[in-house]
Design a protein around this motif. Structure first.
Motif, mmCIF file in Angstrom:
data_model
loop_
_atom_site.group_PDB
_atom_site.id
_atom_site.type_symbol
_atom_site.label_atom_id
_atom_site.label_comp_id
_atom_site.label_asym_id
_atom_site.label_seq_id
_atom_site.Cartn_x
_atom_site.Cartn_y
_atom_site.Cartn_z
ATOM 1 N N GLN A 139 -0.902 -12.942 -14.289
ATOM 2 C CA GLN A 139 -0.896 -12.477 -15.668
ATOM 3 C C GLN A 139 0.094 -11.331 -15.852
ATOM 4 N N SER A 140 0.620 -11.220 -17.065
ATOM 5 C CA SER A 140 1.602 -10.169 -17.328
ATOM 6 C C SER A 140 0.948 -8.822 -17.616
ATOM 7 N N ASN A 141 -0.360 -8.784 -17.872
ATOM 8 C CA ASN A 141 -1.008 -7.514 -18.192
ATOM 9 C C ASN A 141 -1.587 -6.818 -16.960
ATOM 10 N N VAL A 142 -1.288 -7.322 -15.780
ATOM 11 C CA VAL A 142 -1.758 -6.660 -14.571
ATOM 12 C C VAL A 142 -0.866 -5.460 -14.274
ATOM 13 N N MET A 143 -1.417 -4.532 -13.489
ATOM 14 C CA MET A 143 -0.694 -3.302 -13.173
ATOM 15 C C MET A 143 -0.560 -3.148 -11.670
ATOM 16 N N ARG A 144 0.512 -2.524 -11.271
ATOM 17 C CA ARG A 144 0.686 -2.189 -9.870
ATOM 18 C C ARG A 144 -0.077 -0.905 -9.575
ATOM 19 N N ILE A 145 -0.270 -0.649 -8.302
ATOM 20 C CA ILE A 145 -1.101 0.475 -7.877
ATOM 21 C C ILE A 145 -0.591 1.816 -8.408
ATOM 22 N N GLY A 146 0.713 1.997 -8.453
ATOM 23 C CA GLY A 146 1.270 3.256 -8.946
ATOM 24 C C GLY A 146 0.950 3.500 -10.405
ATOM 25 N N GLU A 147 0.988 2.447 -11.205
ATOM 26 C CA GLU A 147 0.672 2.585 -12.622
ATOM 27 C C GLU A 147 -0.803 2.932 -12.820
ATOM 28 N N VAL A 148 -1.670 2.271 -12.075
ATOM 29 C CA VAL A 148 -3.103 2.575 -12.171
ATOM 30 C C VAL A 148 -3.347 4.023 -11.754
ATOM 31 N N ALA A 149 -2.748 4.418 -10.645
ATOM 32 C CA ALA A 149 -2.928 5.786 -10.148
ATOM 33 C C ALA A 149 -2.476 6.806 -11.188
ATOM 34 N N GLU A 150 -1.339 6.565 -11.790
ATOM 35 C CA GLU A 150 -0.815 7.494 -12.790
ATOM 36 C C GLU A 150 -1.724 7.560 -14.013
ATOM 37 N N ARG A 151 -2.141 6.421 -14.495
ATOM 38 C CA ARG A 151 -2.986 6.397 -15.696
ATOM 39 C C ARG A 151 -4.351 7.030 -15.459
ATOM 40 N N CYS A 152 -4.851 6.933 -14.236
ATOM 41 C CA CYS A 152 -6.171 7.489 -13.911
ATOM 42 C C CYS A 152 -6.086 8.885 -13.297
ATOM 43 N N GLU A 153 -4.870 9.345 -13.056
ATOM 44 C CA GLU A 153 -4.638 10.653 -12.434
ATOM 45 C C GLU A 153 -5.322 10.763 -11.076
ATOM 46 N N VAL A 154 -5.107 9.737 -10.263
ATOM 47 C CA VAL A 154 -5.551 9.736 -8.870
ATOM 48 C C VAL A 154 -4.359 9.303 -8.021
ATOM 49 N N SER A 155 -4.479 9.476 -6.734
ATOM 50 C CA SER A 155 -3.397 9.040 -5.855
ATOM 51 C C SER A 155 -3.562 7.560 -5.509
ATOM 52 N N THR A 156 -2.486 6.972 -5.055
ATOM 53 C CA THR A 156 -2.575 5.582 -4.605
ATOM 54 C C THR A 156 -3.480 5.488 -3.379
ATOM 55 N N ASP A 157 -3.477 6.523 -2.554
ATOM 56 C CA ASP A 157 -4.382 6.546 -1.400
ATOM 57 C C ASP A 157 -5.841 6.522 -1.851
ATOM 58 N N THR A 158 -6.132 7.225 -2.937
ATOM 59 C CA THR A 158 -7.496 7.232 -3.471
ATOM 60 C C THR A 158 -7.901 5.829 -3.902
ATOM 61 N N LEU A 159 -7.017 5.136 -4.583
ATOM 62 C CA LEU A 159 -7.330 3.761 -5.002
ATOM 63 C C LEU A 159 -7.575 2.862 -3.796
ATOM 64 N N ARG A 160 -6.745 3.002 -2.789
ATOM 65 C CA ARG A 160 -6.944 2.195 -1.577
ATOM 66 C C ARG A 160 -8.280 2.534 -0.916
ATOM 67 N N TYR A 161 -8.630 3.819 -0.935
ATOM 68 C CA TYR A 161 -9.902 4.246 -0.352
ATOM 69 C C TYR A 161 -11.077 3.667 -1.145
ATOM 70 N N TYR A 162 -10.979 3.680 -2.466
ATOM 71 C CA TYR A 162 -12.027 3.082 -3.291
ATOM 72 C C TYR A 162 -12.179 1.597 -2.962
ATOM 73 N N GLU A 163 -11.065 0.926 -2.736
ATOM 74 C CA GLU A 163 -11.119 -0.485 -2.329
ATOM 75 C C GLU A 163 -11.861 -0.620 -1.005
ATOM 76 N N LYS A 164 -11.473 0.209 -0.052
ATOM 77 C CA LYS A 164 -12.072 0.162 1.283
ATOM 78 C C LYS A 164 -13.580 0.407 1.224
ATOM 79 N N ARG A 165 -13.996 1.315 0.339
ATOM 80 C CA ARG A 165 -15.420 1.639 0.185
ATOM 81 C C ARG A 165 -16.169 0.626 -0.681
ATOM 82 N N GLY A 166 -15.446 -0.302 -1.282
ATOM 83 C CA GLY A 166 -16.082 -1.313 -2.117
ATOM 84 C C GLY A 166 -16.394 -0.851 -3.530
ATOM 85 N N LEU A 167 -15.810 0.263 -3.943
ATOM 86 C CA LEU A 167 -16.054 0.771 -5.292
ATOM 87 C C LEU A 167 -15.227 0.030 -6.336
ATOM 88 N N VAL A 168 -14.079 -0.454 -5.927
ATOM 89 C CA VAL A 168 -13.266 -1.308 -6.795
ATOM 90 C C VAL A 168 -12.951 -2.577 -6.013
#
Length: 138
Positions: free
Chosen positions: A2-31
């Motif tokens: 889909q064209s409305n998907v976002m890359r990790i950097g865009e999500v991180a910027e919009r949520c004001e978190v680091s890309t490492d944080t997003l990866r950690y949330y994935e690892k923990r099963g939060l996302v």
């Protein structure tokens, strides 16, 4: 993809978190682990990720641990779960915060007492605060 998907950097910027944080949330099963762009292998997040990450951040600001946040997210997704179950998680957090406050108040009283007995005009090596901290007494 889909064209409305976002890359990790865009999500991180919009949520004001680091890309490492997003990866950690994935690892923990939060996302959920995102799909991948076929051509590059980059993560491809759906728009809903923004609300989920902001939920996690808001819960963290209230003092919830990631484990507790995981529980809240599971309750939110469970159509059979009740608001009472969510309230119980909140009440458990309240109880934990009250215990911490009691502990911090005792710490504050101890430090205030040390500051009260310190004359302030003696060499640091004989300061009552240093002497107390150097002793093996609680």
């Amino acid at each position: 993809m889909q064209s409305n998907v976002m890359r990790i950097g865009e999500v991180a910027e919009r949520c004001e978190v680091s890309t490492d944080t997003l990866r950690y949330y994935e690892k923990r099963g939060l996302v959920d682990e995102p799909l991948r762009f076929e051509s590059s292998g980059y993560r491809a997040y759906p728009p809903e990720i923004i609300e989920r990450v902001l939920f996690i951040k808001q819960a963290q600001q209230l003092g919830f641990t990631l484990a507790e946040i995981g529980r809240l997210l599971k309750l939110r997704a469970d159509l059979t779960a009740s608001c009472g179950e969510v309230r119980e998680v909140a009440r458990q957090k309240i109880d934990g915060i009250r215990v911490k406050i009691t502990y911090l108040e005792r710490m504050l009283e101890g430090i205030e007492e040390l500051a009260r007995i310190c004359p302030g005009d003696v060499p640091a090596n004989i300061c009552p605060i240093v002497a107390m901290l150097s002793s093996n007494q609680p």
